[in-house]
Scaffold this motif. Structure first.
Motif, mmCIF file in Angstrom:
data_model
loop_
_atom_site.group_PDB
_atom_site.id
_atom_site.type_symbol
_atom_site.label_atom_id
_atom_site.label_comp_id
_atom_site.label_asym_id
_atom_site.label_seq_id
_atom_site.Cartn_x
_atom_site.Cartn_y
_atom_site.Cartn_z
ATOM 1 N N LEU A 281 -10.713 86.459 22.969
ATOM 2 C CA LEU A 281 -9.356 86.996 23.051
ATOM 3 C C LEU A 281 -8.880 87.280 21.636
ATOM 4 C CD1 LEU A 281 -6.581 85.837 25.428
ATOM 5 C CD2 LEU A 281 -6.031 86.328 23.049
ATOM 6 N N LEU A 282 -8.450 88.515 21.384
ATOM 7 C CA LEU A 282 -8.150 88.955 20.029
ATOM 8 C C LEU A 282 -7.128 90.081 20.052
ATOM 9 C CD1 LEU A 282 -11.197 91.088 18.749
ATOM 10 C CD2 LEU A 282 -10.499 90.884 21.120
ATOM 11 N N PRO A 283 -6.517 90.411 18.904
ATOM 12 C CA PRO A 283 -5.616 91.561 18.861
ATOM 13 C C PRO A 283 -6.368 92.837 19.242
ATOM 14 C CG PRO A 283 -5.349 90.203 16.907
ATOM 15 C CD PRO A 283 -6.555 89.689 17.621
ATOM 16 N N ALA A 284 -5.722 93.685 20.006
ATOM 17 C CA ALA A 284 -6.376 94.913 20.463
ATOM 18 C C ALA A 284 -6.890 95.743 19.287
ATOM 19 C CB ALA A 284 -5.401 95.728 21.312
ATOM 20 N N ALA A 285 -6.145 95.747 18.178
ATOM 21 C CA ALA A 285 -6.538 96.551 17.018
ATOM 22 C C ALA A 285 -7.818 96.059 16.365
ATOM 23 C CB ALA A 285 -5.406 96.562 15.995
ATOM 24 N N ASN A 286 -8.223 94.815 16.636
ATOM 25 C CA ASN A 286 -9.411 94.237 15.995
ATOM 26 C C ASN A 286 -10.660 94.321 16.860
ATOM 27 O OD1 ASN A 286 -7.550 93.546 14.069
ATOM 28 N ND2 ASN A 286 -7.698 91.341 14.368
ATOM 29 N N ALA A 287 -10.548 94.840 18.077
ATOM 30 C CA ALA A 287 -11.660 94.782 19.020
ATOM 31 C C ALA A 287 -12.912 95.483 18.488
ATOM 32 C CB ALA A 287 -11.238 95.394 20.351
ATOM 33 N N GLY A 288 -12.734 96.541 17.701
ATOM 34 C CA GLY A 288 -13.887 97.266 17.176
ATOM 35 C C GLY A 288 -14.785 96.432 16.294
ATOM 36 N N MET A 289 -14.258 95.350 15.697
ATOM 37 C CA MET A 289 -15.068 94.514 14.815
ATOM 38 C C MET A 289 -16.127 93.742 15.590
ATOM 39 S SD MET A 289 -15.574 93.901 11.637
ATOM 40 C CE MET A 289 -14.196 94.031 10.490
ATOM 41 N N LEU A 290 -15.976 93.621 16.902
ATOM 42 C CA LEU A 290 -16.948 92.886 17.713
ATOM 43 C C LEU A 290 -17.738 93.816 18.644
ATOM 44 C CD1 LEU A 290 -14.867 89.703 18.633
ATOM 45 C CD2 LEU A 290 -16.454 90.033 16.727
ATOM 46 N N GLU A 291 -17.627 95.122 18.419
ATOM 47 C CA GLU A 291 -18.358 96.075 19.255
ATOM 48 C C GLU A 291 -19.867 95.822 19.184
ATOM 49 O OE1 GLU A 291 -19.345 100.885 19.468
ATOM 50 O OE2 GLU A 291 -17.593 100.188 18.334
ATOM 51 N N GLY A 292 -20.502 95.784 20.345
ATOM 52 C CA GLY A 292 -21.953 95.639 20.403
ATOM 53 C C GLY A 292 -22.467 94.258 20.066
ATOM 54 N N LEU B 2 -6.554 85.337 16.574
ATOM 55 C CA LEU B 2 -5.396 86.234 16.647
ATOM 56 C C LEU B 2 -4.860 86.647 15.280
ATOM 57 C CD1 LEU B 2 -3.381 84.656 19.619
ATOM 58 C CD2 LEU B 2 -4.984 86.574 19.652
ATOM 59 N N ARG B 3 -5.703 86.612 14.254
ATOM 60 C CA ARG B 3 -5.178 86.986 12.936
ATOM 61 C C ARG B 3 -5.655 88.384 12.546
ATOM 62 N NH1 ARG B 3 -5.806 84.106 8.318
ATOM 63 N NH2 ARG B 3 -3.652 84.373 7.681
ATOM 64 N N TYR B 4 -6.153 88.554 11.333
ATOM 65 C CA TYR B 4 -6.423 89.878 10.804
ATOM 66 C C TYR B 4 -7.858 90.324 11.096
ATOM 67 C CZ TYR B 4 -2.125 88.773 8.342
ATOM 68 O OH TYR B 4 -0.831 88.390 8.040
ATOM 69 N N LEU B 5 -8.156 91.563 10.687
ATOM 70 C CA LEU B 5 -9.456 92.166 10.971
ATOM 71 C C LEU B 5 -10.598 91.344 10.395
ATOM 72 C CD1 LEU B 5 -10.672 94.740 12.282
ATOM 73 C CD2 LEU B 5 -10.590 95.787 10.015
ATOM 74 N N GLY B 6 -10.462 90.927 9.129
ATOM 75 C CA GLY B 6 -11.519 90.136 8.508
ATOM 76 C C GLY B 6 -11.741 88.811 9.193
ATOM 77 N N ASP B 7 -10.653 88.186 9.671
ATOM 78 C CA ASP B 7 -10.782 86.907 10.387
ATOM 79 C C ASP B 7 -11.623 87.059 11.646
ATOM 80 O OD1 ASP B 7 -8.552 84.985 9.047
ATOM 81 O OD2 ASP B 7 -7.823 87.041 9.126
ATOM 82 N N THR B 8 -11.504 88.215 12.288
ATOM 83 C CA THR B 8 -12.286 88.464 13.502
ATOM 84 C C THR B 8 -13.773 88.438 13.185
ATOM 85 O OG1 THR B 8 -10.490 89.817 14.400
ATOM 86 C CG2 THR B 8 -12.668 90.088 15.388
ATOM 87 N N LEU B 9 -14.168 89.086 12.094
ATOM 88 C CA LEU B 9 -15.580 89.066 11.695
ATOM 89 C C LEU B 9 -16.017 87.664 11.285
ATOM 90 C CD1 LEU B 9 -18.177 90.680 11.055
ATOM 91 C CD2 LEU B 9 -17.278 90.999 8.746
ATOM 92 N N LEU B 10 -15.139 86.926 10.596
ATOM 93 C CA LEU B 10 -15.512 85.607 10.080
ATOM 94 C C LEU B 10 -15.656 84.553 11.178
ATOM 95 C CD1 LEU B 10 -13.309 85.498 6.847
ATOM 96 C CD2 LEU B 10 -15.733 86.040 7.037
ATOM 97 N N VAL B 11 -15.270 84.877 12.410
ATOM 98 C CA VAL B 11 -15.464 83.941 13.515
ATOM 99 C C VAL B 11 -16.823 84.151 14.193
ATOM 100 C CG1 VAL B 11 -14.539 85.208 15.522
ATOM 101 C CG2 VAL B 11 -14.081 82.764 15.280
ATOM 102 N N THR B 12 -17.564 85.209 13.823
ATOM 103 C CA THR B 12 -18.840 85.483 14.500
ATOM 104 C C THR B 12 -19.908 84.404 14.274
ATOM 105 O OG1 THR B 12 -19.578 86.959 12.694
ATOM 106 C CG2 THR B 12 -18.477 87.978 14.581
#
Length: 369
Positions: free
Chosen positions: A54-65, A26-36
């Motif tokens: 489960l993530l912020p709606a604004a970050n969903a694009g970082m996990l597309e595909g 639930l943090r920032y855009l970069g954190d979303t990628l760093l959890v992959t």
């Protein structure tokens, strides 16, 4: 061998075989990628499991595909109490395993509600951690001496007794941007989200002039925020040559495709610089107050149980060349929000990073690459 000697805190590893897993970030855009890498580790260990994030709606694009993920559960940036309770009700006991990758109250509550087994980080403060320790089946202390974010997330592999994967997975799109620039080109991501991470305008102008003289087409990227778009337009007006400005026009997956074909990417401490490193493209990262040991871009093919970068000093590891600013006060990295301690502050260490050093690094990277 554990990812980190602090990982288990005298707790036995779990012996479970989950079929449904929820990862909470639930943090920032970069954190979303760093959890992959953690998500990939889970999929490698539990091949038949369904993994939701489960993530912020604004970050969903970082996990597309992302092929490891079944479903994304977007959360509004500032959910009302009603929205939050509706979320908890909808996912209550829906997962065999829920993992909170932050030590905050909200991700902990989500993990405990959603998972039959719940694990997560807790703060390094007994007064704040005691109730979270009671809620979670296994907990990891997220201390002030924390390691690189990728390695911290991979500590959960020790809890689950599974092998870690270290590679980040950038978003993937079915189709690249409609108009890809002609090769060779360099991608410049000039504007970070916050001023205190920003390099100076004169430096960017000198770098752009050098790259233009060297025969590279320049592609500017950025968000669609009005202030950022106006800042880039103002920069363009000071140039004597054309550039391609694609700010605000691309999804994150399309941006990854664009960067993936570039000769070079240059950017500050921002989620997009982490994304660039993950694509495998040669990446120059301009860092100031942020500690590289904890938050440097993770080199594409780096595999190791220690952070690729030290806290102090410029260095190249794999496809990432980290350039660190400097100050006479020997305060770099301070891990603070600039010299004035707020997000719109300047940072002396970045103000003093000379264009000549960046240009010298560009020449070296392009020559070796």
């Amino acid at each position: 061998m554990p990812i980190n000697q602090r990982s288990m805190q005298n707790q036995k590893p779990l012996n479970i075989h989950p079929k449904r897993i929820l990862v909470i970030t639930l943090r920032y855009l970069g954190d979303t990628l760093l959890v992959t890498p953690l998500i990939s580790s889970l999929k490698q260990a539990y091949a038949d499991a369904e993994i939701d994030v489960l993530l912020p709606a604004a970050n969903a694009g970082m996990l597309e595909g992302n092929p490891d993920i079944r479903k994304l559960i977007p959360l509004p940036s500032k959910p009302s109490l009603g929205q939050f309770l509706k979320l908890l009700f909808g996912i209550c006991r829906s997962y065999d395993l829920a993992i909170s990758t932050q030590a905050g109250d909200r991700p902990t509550l989500i993990a405990r509600t959603a998972g039959k087994t719940a694990i997560g980080f807790v703060p390094d403060d007994p007064g704040k951690a005691w109730w979270k320790n009671r809620l979670l089946d296994r907990s990891l202390v997220f201390g002030v001496d924390y390691d690189h974010a990728v390695l911290e997330n991979l500590r959960f592999c020790d809890v689950l007794n599974i092998e870690p994967c270290y590679r980040l997975k950038p978003p993937q799109c079915a189709e690249p941007p409609a108009q890809m620039p002609a090769n060779p080109y360099v991608v410049l991501h000039i504007m970070p989200q916050w001023r205190y991470k920003q390099w100076h305008r004169d430096g960017w102008l000198d770098v752009m002039a050098y790259l233009n003289r060297s025969g590279y087409q320049l592609v500017l990227t950025g968000s669609g925020q009005p202030a950022e778009l106006e800042g880039l337009r103002d920069l363009e007006r000071q140039l004597a040559f054309p550039v391609t400005n694609m700010a605000g026009q691309l999804s994150l997956a399309q941006l990854a495709a664009l960067i993936g074909q570039a000769a070079l990417f240059i950017g500050p401490d921002t989620g997009i610089t982490h994304l660039a490193a993950a694509t495998g493209t040669e990446t120059i990262a301009l860092y100031g107050p942020t500690d590289p040991k904890k938050w440097a871009p993770w080199p594409c093919r780096y595999v190791g149980r220690t952070s690729p970068f030290a806290s102090v000093g410029s260095k190249r590891i794999g496809n990432v060349y980290l350039l660190q600013g400097f100050s006479d006060r020997n305060c770099v990295p301070c891990q603070l929000e600039g010299c004035d301690r707020h997000r719109n502050s300047h940072s002396e260490c970045l103000d003093r990073l000379p264009a000549s050093l960046v240009i010298e690094t560009i020449a070296e990277v392009l020559r070796q690459g």
